[in-house]
Design a protein around this motif. Structure first.
Motif, PDB file in Angstrom:
ATOM      1  N   UNK A  68      41.488  28.382  45.091  1.00  0.00           N
ATOM      2  CA  UNK A  68      40.929  30.162  44.766  1.00  0.00           C
ATOM      3  C   UNK A  68      41.197  30.298  43.374  1.00  0.00           C
ATOM      4  N   UNK A  69      40.421  31.099  42.878  1.00  0.00           N
ATOM      5  CA  UNK A  69      40.541  31.662  41.622  1.00  0.00           C
ATOM      6  C   UNK A  69      40.407  33.312  42.142  1.00  0.00           C
ATOM      7  N   UNK A  70      41.645  33.924  41.694  1.00  0.00           N
ATOM      8  CA  UNK A  70      41.759  35.323  41.960  1.00  0.00           C
ATOM      9  C   UNK A  70      41.274  36.266  40.641  1.00  0.00           C
ATOM     10  N   UNK A  71      40.147  36.971  40.810  1.00  0.00           N
ATOM     11  CA  UNK A  71      40.169  37.940  39.512  1.00  0.00           C
ATOM     12  C   UNK A  71      41.048  39.045  39.624  1.00  0.00           C
ATOM     13  N   UNK A  72      42.437  38.550  39.136  1.00  0.00           N
ATOM     14  CA  UNK A  72      43.477  39.704  39.488  1.00  0.00           C
ATOM     15  C   UNK A  72      43.365  40.973  38.862  1.00  0.00           C
ATOM     16  N   UNK A  73      43.810  42.123  39.362  1.00  0.00           N
ATOM     17  CA  UNK A  73      43.993  43.455  38.478  1.00  0.00           C
ATOM     18  C   UNK A  73      45.143  43.228  37.776  1.00  0.00           C
ATOM     19  N   UNK A  74      45.717  42.319  37.552  1.00  0.00           N
ATOM     20  CA  UNK A  74      46.742  41.677  36.536  1.00  0.00           C
ATOM     21  C   UNK A  74      45.832  41.632  35.122  1.00  0.00           C
ATOM     22  N   UNK A  75      44.536  41.756  35.202  1.00  0.00           N
ATOM     23  CA  UNK A  75      43.808  41.649  33.971  1.00  0.00           C
ATOM     24  C   UNK A  75      44.103  43.122  33.060  1.00  0.00           C
ATOM     25  N   UNK A  76      44.640  44.017  33.665  1.00  0.00           N
ATOM     26  CA  UNK A  76      45.067  45.463  33.262  1.00  0.00           C
ATOM     27  C   UNK A  76      46.365  44.732  32.217  1.00  0.00           C
TER      28      UNK A  76
END
Ligand SMILES: Nc1nc(=O)c2c([nH]1)NC[C@@H]1CN(c3ccc(C(=O)N[C@@H](CCC(=O)O)C(=O)O)cc3)CN21
Ligand SMILES: CC(C)C(=O)C(=O)O
Ligand SMILES: [Mg+2]
Length: 270
Positions: A37-45
């Protein structure tokens, strides 16, 4: 095409692997390595946009990054992590924002930071055909309420509440549950009580799978939680590449013969 169903089947005998990615080249690396699974995380913030927390991330930013990840991914399930206040406040906004991730960014599913208020929202989204991954324990979008990124479910009462919420989200149709920063024995008992797979981060070894933030795994983060692990020194490699360019230009080694050419016809353009 990857589906949430294959993840549920897999959980019976193999550990599920999930990593975040926020762009096409890193998504390709994660996908080709066989991560589920690839999570496009809001950890991108904090990981790519330079914010202090995940709170400023917008639906447009999530859509753009999810689309880039999905374009580079063949096999992994792509999950878009819905940003702060993009779900749960108003039902039609929730459906619109989550729907965009599937319609316009080609995600396979969305993830919501869960709480008592997301049970009915999860049910509604699943009814409409939008697969939902739930998330309990430390929910970083609540950092101002929690007072910091602290361990959750540390007494019997809060652990029991977490278990009830986990069951309620399973009942509402969530296909999987992230458990973040909770005691191993609490994560183990929640995992045992559910049919759907649990994916832990800072939740010990007894969940059905593990997730980490890719920047932490790469060794690219200035700070990362104690429960994370660096599996490489990508920052060191990037620093060496940049220093190599700087040195080669300053010394006149770059560009060399093979990077340049002259047009014979032209001798004087003044
Ligand atoms: N790069 C990165 N990695 C992550 O794992 C991550 C993010 N970013 N951004 C979103 C959330 C925030 N996370 C965090 C951040 C810090 C702690 C942490 O340091 N916890 C300390 C106490 C925190 C405090 O003193 O305020 C601990 O010991 O529990 C834990 C999880 C996990 N997530
Ligand atoms: C750490 C995972 C679960 C997450 O929510 C994120 O990367 O945003
Ligand atoms: Mg998140």
């Amino acid at each position: 095409m990857p589906t949430v169903r294959t993840l549920q089947e897999k959980a019976n005998d193999e550990e599920i692997t999930m990593l975040t990615a926020y762009d096409a080249p890193t998504a390709e690396i994660v996908d080709e390595s066989g991560v589920d699974v690839i999570l496009v995380g809001d950890s991108m913030g904090n990981a790519v946009l330079g914010y202090e927390s995940t709170l400023p991330v917008t639906v447009d930013e999530m859509q753009s990054r999810t689309a880039a990840v999905a374009r580079a991914t063949d096999d992994a399930l792509v999950v878009a992590d819905m940003p702060f206040l993009s779900y749960g406040a108003d039902e039609s906004d929730t459906i619109q924002n989550c729907g965009r991730m599937l319609k316009e960014a080609d995600a396979n599913a969305v993830k919501l930071e869960s709480g008592p208020h997301t049970v009915s929202v999860t049910e509604r989204l699943v009814d409409l055909g939008i697969p939902v991954m739930a998330h309990l324990g430390l929910t970083p979008q609540r950092v101002h309420q929690l007072g910091g990124y602290f361990r959750q479910g540390t007494d019997e009462e809060s652990a029991a509440e977490m278990l009830e919420l986990a069951k309620a989200h399973e009942e509402a149709g969530a296909f999987s549950l992230v458990l973040e920063h909770v005691p191993s024995n609490v994560a183990a008992q929640i995992t045992e009580a559910l049919e759907i797979p649990t994916i832990g981060i800072g939740a010990g070894p007894d969940t059905d799978g593990q997730v980490l933030v890719l920047n932490d795994v790469f060794g690219l983060s200035d700070r990362s939680p104690y429960f994370s692990e660096q599996f490489g020194d990508v920052k060191g490699e990037m620093e060496r590449a940049v220093a190599g360019f700087r040195d080669a230009v300053e010394s006149g080694e770059f560009p060399a013969e093979e990077h340049s050419y002259s047009e014979d016809e032209i001798d004087d353009i003044y």
